[in-house]
Design a protein around this motif. Structure first.
Motif, PDB file in Angstrom:
ATOM      1  N   VAL A  64      -3.953  -2.783  -8.220  1.00  0.00           N
ATOM      2  CA  VAL A  64      -4.346  -3.091  -6.846  1.00  0.00           C
ATOM      3  C   VAL A  64      -4.085  -1.876  -5.981  1.00  0.00           C
ATOM      4  CG1 VAL A  64      -3.942  -4.584  -4.855  1.00  0.00           C
ATOM      5  CG2 VAL A  64      -3.796  -5.536  -7.164  1.00  0.00           C
ATOM      6  N   ALA A  65      -5.073  -1.523  -5.152  1.00  0.00           N
ATOM      7  CA  ALA A  65      -4.940  -0.375  -4.253  1.00  0.00           C
ATOM      8  C   ALA A  65      -5.419  -0.766  -2.854  1.00  0.00           C
ATOM      9  CB  ALA A  65      -5.744   0.808  -4.770  1.00  0.00           C
ATOM     10  N   TYR A  66      -4.702  -0.315  -1.849  1.00  0.00           N
ATOM     11  CA  TYR A  66      -5.087  -0.508  -0.453  1.00  0.00           C
ATOM     12  C   TYR A  66      -6.321   0.338  -0.179  1.00  0.00           C
ATOM     13  CZ  TYR A  66      -4.882   0.153   4.623  1.00  0.00           C
ATOM     14  OH  TYR A  66      -5.174   0.214   5.943  1.00  0.00           O
ATOM     15  N   THR A  67      -7.330  -0.242   0.476  1.00  0.00           N
ATOM     16  CA  THR A  67      -8.536   0.538   0.787  1.00  0.00           C
ATOM     17  C   THR A  67      -8.841   0.620   2.275  1.00  0.00           C
ATOM     18  OG1 THR A  67      -9.957  -1.384   0.398  1.00  0.00           O
ATOM     19  CG2 THR A  67      -9.597   0.130  -1.461  1.00  0.00           C
ATOM     20  N   GLY A  68      -8.123  -0.124   3.105  1.00  0.00           N
ATOM     21  CA  GLY A  68      -8.347   0.003   4.540  1.00  0.00           C
ATOM     22  C   GLY A  68      -7.996  -1.271   5.295  1.00  0.00           C
ATOM     23  N   SER A  69      -8.036  -1.160   6.624  1.00  0.00           N
ATOM     24  CA  SER A  69      -7.768  -2.333   7.447  1.00  0.00           C
ATOM     25  C   SER A  69      -8.475  -2.190   8.785  1.00  0.00           C
ATOM     26  CB  SER A  69      -6.263  -2.531   7.657  1.00  0.00           C
ATOM     27  OG  SER A  69      -5.696  -1.415   8.287  1.00  0.00           O
ATOM     28  N   GLY A  70      -8.654  -3.326   9.436  1.00  0.00           N
ATOM     29  CA  GLY A  70      -9.270  -3.364  10.749  1.00  0.00           C
ATOM     30  C   GLY A  70      -9.530  -4.806  11.139  1.00  0.00           C
TER      31      GLY A  70
END
Length: 166
Positions: free
Chosen positions: A119-125
């Protein structure tokens, strides 16, 4: 026994012990080097209960463990409980609809269980974080993989959406 004889005896014992250790140490190191490297690779795990991506990783790790354990009578209940805790109500409905239509697991988007996951973080908003889950289905030089984008609410940390990539 004289002091000189004792010194000679102790020197001989120390020398023998040292030579034995010198001869055995490389053999022992070679035999266990692979095990030590592998153990070190999997024995260092950490987490943060405040991280949406960590929640996704925890969920997928535990969920895959539960669905993998087909010989454990509590596995199905565990998988269901994990869904209940980690998925929002809307995500649960979407997963159920996918499963009814496709006759496959709506978390893994497949009918079988992967060998590995990442699992990898790819962004937020807009109050949400997106994590990319990579599932590895086979071994070898060219393993089969699939990817899922998982959206999580930053306030509740619940998974609010799952979408296969590609």
């Amino acid at each position: 026994m004289s002091i000189r004889s004792r010194k000679t005896l102790l020197t001989a014992v120390a020398l023998t012990a040292g030579l034995t250790l010198a001869a055995v140490t490389p053999a022992l190191a070679g035999a266990s080097a692979g095990h030590t490297a592998r153990a070190a690779a999997v024995s260092s795990v950490q987490g943060d209960p405040r991280s949406a991506t960590q929640h996704v990783a925890d969920f997928y790790g535990a969920y895959i463990d539960a669905v993998w354990a087909t010989d454990d009578p509590t596995a199905t209940a565990s998988a269901k409980a994990l869904r209940g805790f980690h998925l929002s109500a809307a995500a649960k409905k979407a997963v159920a609809a996918y499963e009814k239509k496709e006759h496959a697991d709506g978390i893994l988007f497949a009918q079988n269980v992967p060998l590995k996951w990442k699992v990898a973080y790819t962004g937020s908003g807009a109050g949400h974080a997106t994590s990319r889950v990579t599932l590895t289905w086979s071994g070898g030089a060219h393993p089969t993989v699939s990817r899922i984008d998982v959206q999580s609410d930053l306030k509740t940390l619940k998974i609010t959406g799952l979408k296969p990539v590609g």
